[in-house]
Design a protein around this motif. Sequence first.
Motif, PDB file in Angstrom:
ATOM      1  N   SER A  16       0.831  -1.194   0.000  1.00 17.40           N
ATOM      2  CA  SER A  16       0.000   0.000   0.000  1.00 17.40           C
ATOM      3  C   SER A  16       0.871   1.251   0.000  1.00 17.40           C
ATOM      4  CB  SER A  16      -0.885  -0.015   1.244  1.00 17.40           C
ATOM      5  OG  SER A  16      -0.057  -0.047   2.379  1.00 17.40           O
ATOM      6  N   VAL A  17       0.269   2.339  -0.435  1.00 18.38           N
ATOM      7  CA  VAL A  17       0.977   3.612  -0.467  1.00 18.38           C
ATOM      8  C   VAL A  17       1.018   4.178   0.945  1.00 18.38           C
ATOM      9  CG1 VAL A  17       0.857   5.987  -1.265  1.00 18.38           C
ATOM     10  CG2 VAL A  17       0.393   4.111  -2.838  1.00 18.38           C
ATOM     11  N   LEU A  18       2.227   4.508   1.417  1.00 16.93           N
ATOM     12  CA  LEU A  18       2.381   5.000   2.779  1.00 16.93           C
ATOM     13  C   LEU A  18       2.392   6.531   2.800  1.00 16.93           C
ATOM     14  CD1 LEU A  18       2.657   3.795   5.529  1.00 16.93           C
ATOM     15  CD2 LEU A  18       5.126   3.807   5.270  1.00 16.93           C
ATOM     16  N   LEU A  19       3.076   7.074   1.820  1.00 13.14           N
ATOM     17  CA  LEU A  19       3.243   8.525   1.783  1.00 13.14           C
ATOM     18  C   LEU A  19       2.799   9.010   0.419  1.00 13.14           C
ATOM     19  CD1 LEU A  19       4.519  10.779   3.565  1.00 13.14           C
ATOM     20  CD2 LEU A  19       6.650  10.351   2.401  1.00 13.14           C
ATOM     21  N   ASP A  20       1.817   9.898   0.421  1.00 10.93           N
ATOM     22  CA  ASP A  20       1.308  10.384  -0.852  1.00 10.93           C
ATOM     23  C   ASP A  20       1.416  11.907  -0.878  1.00 10.93           C
ATOM     24  OD1 ASP A  20       0.235  10.231  -3.338  1.00 10.93           O
ATOM     25  OD2 ASP A  20      -1.850  10.201  -2.659  1.00 10.93           O
ATOM     26  N   VAL A  21       2.165  12.413  -1.831  1.00  7.40           N
ATOM     27  CA  VAL A  21       2.401  13.849  -1.925  1.00  7.40           C
ATOM     28  C   VAL A  21       1.740  14.361  -3.194  1.00  7.40           C
ATOM     29  CG1 VAL A  21       4.168  15.627  -2.122  1.00  7.40           C
ATOM     30  CG2 VAL A  21       4.579  13.639  -0.684  1.00  7.40           C
ATOM     31  N   ARG A  22       0.912  15.382  -3.056  1.00  9.59           N
ATOM     32  CA  ARG A  22       0.177  15.907  -4.212  1.00  9.59           C
ATOM     33  C   ARG A  22       0.380  17.412  -4.350  1.00  9.59           C
ATOM     34  NH1 ARG A  22      -4.347  12.265  -4.839  1.00  9.59           N
ATOM     35  NH2 ARG A  22      -3.259  10.341  -5.355  1.00  9.59           N
ATOM     36  N   ALA A  44      11.387  27.073  -5.101  1.00  9.38           N
ATOM     37  CA  ALA A  44      12.206  25.937  -4.689  1.00  9.38           C
ATOM     38  C   ALA A  44      11.567  24.608  -5.058  1.00  9.38           C
ATOM     39  CB  ALA A  44      12.464  25.997  -3.194  1.00  9.38           C
ATOM     40  N   VAL A  45      10.282  24.492  -4.769  1.00  7.33           N
ATOM     41  CA  VAL A  45       9.545  23.280  -5.109  1.00  7.33           C
ATOM     42  C   VAL A  45       8.249  23.726  -5.754  1.00  7.33           C
ATOM     43  CG1 VAL A  45       8.342  21.275  -4.179  1.00  7.33           C
ATOM     44  CG2 VAL A  45      10.556  21.907  -3.245  1.00  7.33           C
ATOM     45  N   ASP A  46       7.968  23.214  -6.951  1.00 13.93           N
ATOM     46  CA  ASP A  46       6.808  23.699  -7.679  1.00 13.93           C
ATOM     47  C   ASP A  46       5.997  22.521  -8.209  1.00 13.93           C
ATOM     48  OD1 ASP A  46       5.487  26.090  -8.400  1.00 13.93           O
ATOM     49  OD2 ASP A  46       6.033  25.728 -10.486  1.00 13.93           O
ATOM     50  N   ASN A  47       4.847  22.310  -7.612  1.00 10.57           N
ATOM     51  CA  ASN A  47       3.906  21.297  -8.079  1.00 10.57           C
ATOM     52  C   ASN A  47       4.565  19.912  -8.178  1.00 10.57           C
ATOM     53  OD1 ASN A  47       1.481  20.305  -8.876  1.00 10.57           O
ATOM     54  ND2 ASN A  47       1.670  20.964 -11.014  1.00 10.57           N
ATOM     55  N   VAL A  48       5.059  19.452  -7.060  1.00 15.26           N
ATOM     56  CA  VAL A  48       5.700  18.134  -7.036  1.00 15.26           C
ATOM     57  C   VAL A  48       4.735  17.106  -6.447  1.00 15.26           C
ATOM     58  CG1 VAL A  48       7.486  16.779  -5.865  1.00 15.26           C
ATOM     59  CG2 VAL A  48       8.076  18.956  -6.945  1.00 15.26           C
ATOM     60  N   SER A  49       4.542  16.017  -7.160  1.00 18.79           N
ATOM     61  CA  SER A  49       3.676  14.945  -6.679  1.00 18.79           C
ATOM     62  C   SER A  49       4.416  13.628  -6.779  1.00 18.79           C
ATOM     63  CB  SER A  49       2.389  14.858  -7.521  1.00 18.79           C
ATOM     64  OG  SER A  49       1.702  16.071  -7.494  1.00 18.79           O
ATOM     65  N   PHE A  50       4.290  12.811  -5.762  1.00 20.70           N
ATOM     66  CA  PHE A  50       4.824  11.452  -5.838  1.00 20.70           C
ATOM     67  C   PHE A  50       4.227  10.619  -4.709  1.00 20.70           C
ATOM     68  CE2 PHE A  50       7.866  13.925  -3.346  1.00 20.70           C
ATOM     69  CZ  PHE A  50       8.072  13.140  -2.231  1.00 20.70           C
ATOM     70  N   ALA A  51       4.425   9.331  -4.816  1.00 20.54           N
ATOM     71  CA  ALA A  51       3.922   8.440  -3.777  1.00 20.54           C
ATOM     72  C   ALA A  51       5.033   7.473  -3.390  1.00 20.54           C
ATOM     73  CB  ALA A  51       2.703   7.681  -4.284  1.00 20.54           C
ATOM     74  N   VAL A  52       5.017   7.066  -2.133  1.00 17.16           N
ATOM     75  CA  VAL A  52       6.007   6.092  -1.666  1.00 17.16           C
ATOM     76  C   VAL A  52       5.253   4.922  -1.059  1.00 17.16           C
ATOM     77  CG1 VAL A  52       8.065   5.736  -0.282  1.00 17.16           C
ATOM     78  CG2 VAL A  52       7.508   8.039  -1.073  1.00 17.16           C
ATOM     79  N   ARG A  53       5.590   3.727  -1.530  1.00 22.00           N
ATOM     80  CA  ARG A  53       4.940   2.538  -0.994  1.00 22.00           C
ATOM     81  C   ARG A  53       5.645   2.080   0.263  1.00 22.00           C
ATOM     82  NH1 ARG A  53       5.553   0.336  -5.807  1.00 22.00           N
ATOM     83  NH2 ARG A  53       3.830   0.318  -7.278  1.00 22.00           N
ATOM     84  N   GLU A  54       4.895   1.376   1.066  1.00 26.69           N
ATOM     85  CA  GLU A  54       5.477   0.783   2.269  1.00 26.69           C
ATOM     86  C   GLU A  54       6.601  -0.169   1.870  1.00 26.69           C
ATOM     87  OE1 GLU A  54       2.656  -0.626   5.038  1.00 26.69           O
ATOM     88  OE2 GLU A  54       4.214  -0.463   6.575  1.00 26.69           O
TER      89      GLU A  54
END
Lengths: 356, 304
Positions: A16-22, A44-54
């Motif tokens: 499952s996805v543990l960390l979800d950044v939108r 510095a950070v512009d519209n960054v999205s990613f997900a990290v699975r467990e």
Amino acid sequence: MSDTPRTRVQGTQGRSVLLDVRGLRKHFPIRGGILNRVIGTVQAVDNVSFAVREGETLGIVGESGCGKSTTARLLMHLIEPDDGTITFDGRVVDKRDRAALRDMRRVLQMVFQDSYSSLNPRLPIEETIAFAPWVHGIPKREARDRAHRLLGAVGLEPATFARRYPHELSGGQRQRVNIARALALEPRVVVLDEPVSALDKSVEAQVLNLLVDLKDAFRLTYVFISHDLNVVQYVSDRVLVMYLGKVVEVGPVDQIYANPRHPYTRALLASRPSMNPRQRTTEAPLTGDPPNPINPPSGCRFRTRCAFAEGVCSTAEPRLAASDAVGGGLDAHMVACHMLAPDSGHSKTVLASNTA
Amino acid sequence: MANGTAGTSRFVDVTGTQVPVGGARAQGYWASVWKRLRRDPVSLACAAILLLIFLAAIFAPLIAPHDPYRTSVRFRLAPFGSPDRVLGGDELGRDMLSRLIYGGRISLLMGLLPVVMATLIGGSLGIIAGFIGGKTNMLIMRVMDVFYAFPSVLLAIAISGALGAGLRNGLIALTLVHIPPIARVSESVTTQVRSFDFVEAARASGAKAVTLIRVHVLGNVLGPILIYASTKISLSIIIAAGLSFLGLGVSPPEADWGLMLATLRQSIYVNPYVAALPGAMIFITSMCFNMLSDGLRSAMDVRL
């Protein structure tokens, strides 16, 4: 170093996805003039999205100043994002929700790059490690016992090292203490911000192996930030490439390294020195510094250094999209480049899609 | 060094790497400061002189050969070595030695208490301003700057002039004089410490601001603040003497070095040596404080 790692968590696909950044965004205002007005912003950070699975390791690579460390600090809520959400284990973390923030801080910890400034020079290292558990209500004696166990786990004999001060340790030993400190709250995710960049090569290898071992032993999830492509390849399951605060490419480590699609990623990988002395890199694949993030180029931010830049690159911003038939999902190989979007109007689109 | 353990033992970690282990056992920061200070003869001599002056002041009733307030026409401006007046007599024939011993009480009090108070108040203000930053910092530090704009002697005269003469008002005036510079130094070292990653790391563990300051900030800023504050002691003694000299400190017949200097001023042509004695005491005491804080600074100046 660039061979396959000794232990790579297999089959993280199903987890499952543990960390979800939108849509994470952080712009730092620059003030100046007599009235202290905002005269510009560092994007510095512009519209960054990613997900990290467990259980997986997400590597984040990019040049200096591309927003890697800002992303780490945003994840840790050490600085507040201007926009975007961070969801941890299905729960949106908001700074107004103090309880959620405190819970999140227990399960999300960070290892800092600078092992000198990240340890309190006036505290023996056992106190530094025991601090976080103590803050979370564990009695001092117990917290200290835990610190001793962790020192053992990171390869520092507690009887010898527990009462030492940071200045009595070498860089590698200090970074081991930093890792022990991050583990003291029994976190689920550890954000590693350039954990081995300040170490020399032999120590770097030791600490990397230690990190891989600890990940298995403590069932951790890593967000591994580095500018070193070999290191990222060694530890990561998936890789995210950043350029000037934007994600330009993301995908499974093998695909990124074997078949990089974005011109920036290609240039980065080409800039690695070859192990074969006959194959010298005579010309720098990427020249100059990244543009100033205060006024980043319009459209695609990489266009000023890109060999394939065309008119469309300065007018439209490329979207991060799946580059091949694998399609969407977390394991998709996503690229933000007009050359890979069939209807973008870039002259090389056909060529690019042919080689895919 | 202090507690030699495991000579050159080695320890093997999980990855099979040998981690070399040095022989020295850690010693605390303050322990190492004391060790360095002990090797500095000038600091030690100053500390010894100050200790002597302190003990004399504390045990004045036991040590002083005479009542410091008893006048005697016979010994008016008596020279050194007169019978019953070893260090001579003042303009009213009172015993100089006894008066100098008693006078140390007020001078030392005026030197130390305002600095201690100002360190507590100014130090807290500076640490709060430095740690919180932003608008709070602006507010606190600009208020400090207003006081800082006046020369300290002038400010002390103005405040005690407004409050009226007397020991208590003198102490208040001196405290107020010392707060702004100490707050400013505290603010600057706190701002510096706050930017270190270990404060971030502690914040990331969910610690409250108060805990953070107590465990991680205080230990790192206390040294510089104390060193700076200790340089203010001699200044405090001198300003206190100045206030008494101008009649804004304690009033006669109280024994106080500044006041004694003022009253003996007229006799400087009659018996210059006796008239200079209170000044010499002020000089010696403030010099010793200055040199001791100098030694303390070099002893504490270890970038760990």
